[in-house]
Motif scaffolding. Structure first.
Motif, PDB file in Angstrom:
ATOM      1  N   UNK A 241       7.490 -17.804   5.406  1.00 57.77           N
ATOM      2  CA  UNK A 241       6.279 -17.250   5.144  1.00 57.77           C
ATOM      3  C   UNK A 241       5.919 -16.046   5.544  1.00 57.77           C
ATOM      4  N   UNK A 242       6.564 -15.797   7.013  1.00 59.47           N
ATOM      5  CA  UNK A 242       6.362 -14.612   7.672  1.00 59.47           C
ATOM      6  C   UNK A 242       6.972 -13.319   6.816  1.00 59.47           C
ATOM      7  N   UNK A 243       8.095 -13.597   6.522  1.00 58.09           N
ATOM      8  CA  UNK A 243       8.796 -12.634   5.794  1.00 58.09           C
ATOM      9  C   UNK A 243       8.275 -12.300   4.288  1.00 58.09           C
ATOM     10  N   UNK A 244       7.697 -13.299   3.888  1.00 56.07           N
ATOM     11  CA  UNK A 244       7.035 -13.200   2.445  1.00 56.07           C
ATOM     12  C   UNK A 244       5.480 -12.120   2.696  1.00 56.07           C
ATOM     13  N   UNK A 245       4.971 -12.646   3.993  1.00 57.19           N
ATOM     14  CA  UNK A 245       3.923 -11.811   4.188  1.00 57.19           C
ATOM     15  C   UNK A 245       4.269 -10.235   4.389  1.00 57.19           C
ATOM     16  N   UNK A 246       5.376  -9.986   5.099  1.00 56.55           N
ATOM     17  CA  UNK A 246       5.749  -8.655   5.366  1.00 56.55           C
ATOM     18  C   UNK A 246       6.284  -7.761   3.952  1.00 56.55           C
ATOM     19  N   UNK A 247       6.932  -8.744   3.091  1.00 58.58           N
ATOM     20  CA  UNK A 247       7.057  -8.190   1.691  1.00 58.58           C
ATOM     21  C   UNK A 247       5.773  -7.827   0.881  1.00 58.58           C
ATOM     22  N   UNK A 248       4.444  -8.734   0.923  1.00 51.09           N
ATOM     23  CA  UNK A 248       3.371  -8.651   0.558  1.00 51.09           C
ATOM     24  C   UNK A 248       2.605  -7.161   0.875  1.00 51.09           C
ATOM     25  N   UNK A 249       3.020  -7.002   2.359  1.00 53.48           N
ATOM     26  CA  UNK A 249       2.381  -5.867   2.727  1.00 53.48           C
ATOM     27  C   UNK A 249       3.283  -4.328   2.177  1.00 53.48           C
ATOM     28  N   UNK A 250       4.497  -4.782   2.123  1.00 54.54           N
ATOM     29  CA  UNK A 250       5.264  -3.583   1.389  1.00 54.54           C
ATOM     30  C   UNK A 250       4.674  -3.273   0.207  1.00 54.54           C
ATOM     31  N   UNK A 251       4.346  -4.116  -0.757  1.00 52.84           N
ATOM     32  CA  UNK A 251       4.188  -4.308  -2.162  1.00 52.84           C
ATOM     33  C   UNK A 251       2.897  -3.265  -2.131  1.00 52.84           C
ATOM     34  N   UNK A 252       1.892  -3.383  -1.135  1.00 54.75           N
ATOM     35  CA  UNK A 252       0.861  -2.631  -1.264  1.00 54.75           C
ATOM     36  C   UNK A 252       0.934  -1.152  -1.437  1.00 54.75           C
ATOM     37  N   UNK A 253       1.821  -0.724  -0.890  1.00 58.35           N
ATOM     38  CA  UNK A 253       2.228   0.924  -1.125  1.00 58.35           C
ATOM     39  C   UNK A 253       3.416   1.297  -1.981  1.00 58.35           C
ATOM     40  N   UNK A 254       3.753   0.275  -2.620  1.00 58.40           N
ATOM     41  CA  UNK A 254       5.111   0.312  -3.490  1.00 58.40           C
ATOM     42  C   UNK A 254       4.991   1.706  -4.469  1.00 58.40           C
ATOM     43  N   UNK A 255       3.828   2.160  -5.185  1.00 54.82           N
ATOM     44  CA  UNK A 255       3.701   2.707  -6.158  1.00 54.82           C
ATOM     45  C   UNK A 255       3.623   4.069  -5.679  1.00 54.82           C
ATOM     46  N   UNK A 256       2.859   4.187  -4.412  1.00 54.90           N
ATOM     47  CA  UNK A 256       2.826   5.861  -3.947  1.00 54.90           C
ATOM     48  C   UNK A 256       4.181   6.122  -3.122  1.00 54.90           C
ATOM     49  N   UNK A 257       4.880   5.141  -2.540  1.00 61.89           N
ATOM     50  CA  UNK A 257       6.173   5.368  -2.003  1.00 61.89           C
ATOM     51  C   UNK A 257       7.224   5.748  -3.207  1.00 61.89           C
ATOM     52  N   UNK A 258       6.935   5.171  -4.177  1.00 61.85           N
ATOM     53  CA  UNK A 258       8.266   5.406  -5.078  1.00 61.85           C
ATOM     54  C   UNK A 258       8.033   6.533  -5.730  1.00 61.85           C
ATOM     55  N   UNK A 259       6.613   6.888  -6.015  1.00 67.07           N
ATOM     56  CA  UNK A 259       6.324   8.511  -6.633  1.00 67.07           C
ATOM     57  C   UNK A 259       6.794   9.622  -5.436  1.00 67.07           C
ATOM     58  N   UNK A 260       6.614   9.305  -4.143  1.00 66.78           N
ATOM     59  CA  UNK A 260       6.813  10.260  -3.358  1.00 66.78           C
ATOM     60  C   UNK A 260       8.528  10.377  -3.020  1.00 66.78           C
ATOM     61  N   UNK A 261       9.206   9.338  -3.186  1.00 68.13           N
ATOM     62  CA  UNK A 261      10.839   9.278  -3.224  1.00 68.13           C
ATOM     63  C   UNK A 261      11.325   9.960  -4.592  1.00 68.13           C
ATOM     64  N   UNK A 262      10.683   9.670  -5.385  1.00 67.32           N
ATOM     65  CA  UNK A 262      11.240  10.282  -6.570  1.00 67.32           C
ATOM     66  C   UNK A 262      11.071  11.652  -6.630  1.00 67.32           C
ATOM     67  N   UNK A 263       9.999  12.247  -6.390  1.00 64.90           N
ATOM     68  CA  UNK A 263       9.739  13.725  -6.430  1.00 64.90           C
ATOM     69  C   UNK A 263      10.855  14.346  -5.200  1.00 64.90           C
TER      70      UNK A 263
END
Length: 385
Positions: A241-263
């Motif tokens: 469950x703690x690792x799942x919570x960390x992954x949920x935290x990561x999901x919150x910023x997934x779109x903005x991170x992927x956009x930055x990384x791609x560019x």
């Protein structure tokens, strides 16, 4: 379903936990039943109930709901690592006497599973050049049950024509599994292209902070429930469950991170593609890449990984270049804030057989740093070669 809704609202039951913005971590190993009848019901329907965290846990369930929705799947099941998800997905489709066809240059532990581990239990596997779908067709035998894809692949970033391969699989009664870690669920939706099961290493883009490991399988509810009752519960490679919570935290910023990384990646690739000391850049979104049209067709955008072939065959020169980089960490994996390199040269040892990949191949991951900052580092390192 809107991505912002999936990430921020889907499955969030804030009224059940005091309107907390971040969901709680249900750090419990088991769940009590009020009556024998309730416990009996949970035992009979454990795939849908909370009885024991080795089965279901509310924090993990929330993550699974969001990942399934991002992939356009009916259901998902999370694991403690990417290879645990890959292994469970493959095991769910094979038995002794079966045969698997898979693409060349996959993730190393997937290759080990197919070439070293499963043959011990009577499952054979054939590796093919997946850039030509017909190679899958030619390798199919009467006992073939699974075609395995990884598109793009981990080091050479070869693509498979996903609709073509899945059509071949359907025509021969075979299942299909794809590792979609490299593209992320934002940049490629394999289920819409006919794939049966999609696997991810959540350690990469989904986590996004290089501080947690995990894996997931996405697919139909029937297929996922079958895996739950067999490979998942039997082998126990669960996500805590703690690792799942960390992954949920990561999901919150997934779109903005992927956009930055791609560019940023496109800018770094453009620099390296014209450098006289770089023989070739392996990146499907370069217009000169032989699979550029396919990348445009089945992927929404590029991600942050690519490889280069340095214009040298000398191990010492490759090592000099890699050791001279200061702003790229030398490490495995990808998907975090930090930029990384993984030199194939590190796999070359005098007392071991040479790897299949050439010694002058260096895999890159571009993180969240300013691309000019990274290019400056590349320039000074290339000057030394």
């Amino acid at each position: 379903m809107d991505i912002s809704y999936i990430i921020n609202e889907l499955g969030e039951e804030r009224e059940a936990y005091f309107q907390a913005v971040a969901p709680p971590i249900y750090q419990t190993s088991n769940f009590a039943s009020a009556t024998v009848a309730e416990m009996r019901h949970k035992l009979l329907h454990e795939e849908d109930e909370y009885m024991y965290t080795r089965g279901n846990n509310p924090t993990v369930t929330l993550l699974e709901k969001k990942l399934a929705a991002l992939e356009g799947a009916e259901h998902a099941i999370a694991f403690g690592s990417g290879i645990a998800a890959v292994a469970a997905a493959i095991l769910s489709q094979v038995k002794a006497g079966d045969h698997v066809v898979y693409t060349q240059h996959p993730y190393s532990w997937t290759k080990s599973l197919l070439r070293k581990f499963l043959p011990r239990f009577g499952v054979e596997a054939t590796m093919v050049d997946g850039t030509d779908p017909e190679n899958y067709r030619r390798a199919i035998r009467p006992n073939t049950t699974l075609l395995y894809l990884e598109s793009p692949t981990s080091f050479t970033f070869d693509l498979q024509d996903i609709p073509a391969v899945t059509a071949i699989a359907r025509a021969h009664g075979c299942a299909t599994i794809i590792d979609n870690s490299c593209a992320s669920p934002l940049h490629q939706r394999p289920l819409q292209l006919g794939v049966d099961l999609v696997v991810h290493s959540c350690t990469k883009y989904i986590g996004g902070h290089s501080d947690v490991m995990g894996g997931v399988i996405c697919g139909s509810r029937e297929a996922i429930n079958k895996i739950f009752k067999s490979e998942y519960m039997t082998l126990g490679a669960i996500l805590g469950p703690h690792d799942a919570w960390l992954l949920l935290r990561g999901l919150r910023t997934l779109p903005v991170r992927m956009e930055r990384v791609a560019a940023s990646t496109r800018q770094v690739v453009d620099y390296l593609a014209q450098h006289p000391k770089v023989e070739r850049v392996l990146f499907p979104f370069l217009p000169s890449h032989p699979q550029y049209a396919l990348a445009q067709k089945q992927m929404r955008s590029n991600s942050g990984q690519f490889s280069i072939l340095l214009k040298t065959k000398e191990l010492e020169q490759v090592e000099l270049f890699c050791n001279s980089l200061h702003r790229f960490l030398m490490a495995a994996s990808w998907g975090g804030h930090e930029s990384l390199i993984f030199p194939v040269a590190a796999s070359y040892a005098t007392d071991q057989p040479a790897p299949i990949l050439p010694l002058n191949l260096v895999r890159f991951y571009v993180g969240l740093e300013d691309p000019d900052y990274l290019i400056q580092d590349l320039e000074q390192a290339l000057d030394k070669v």
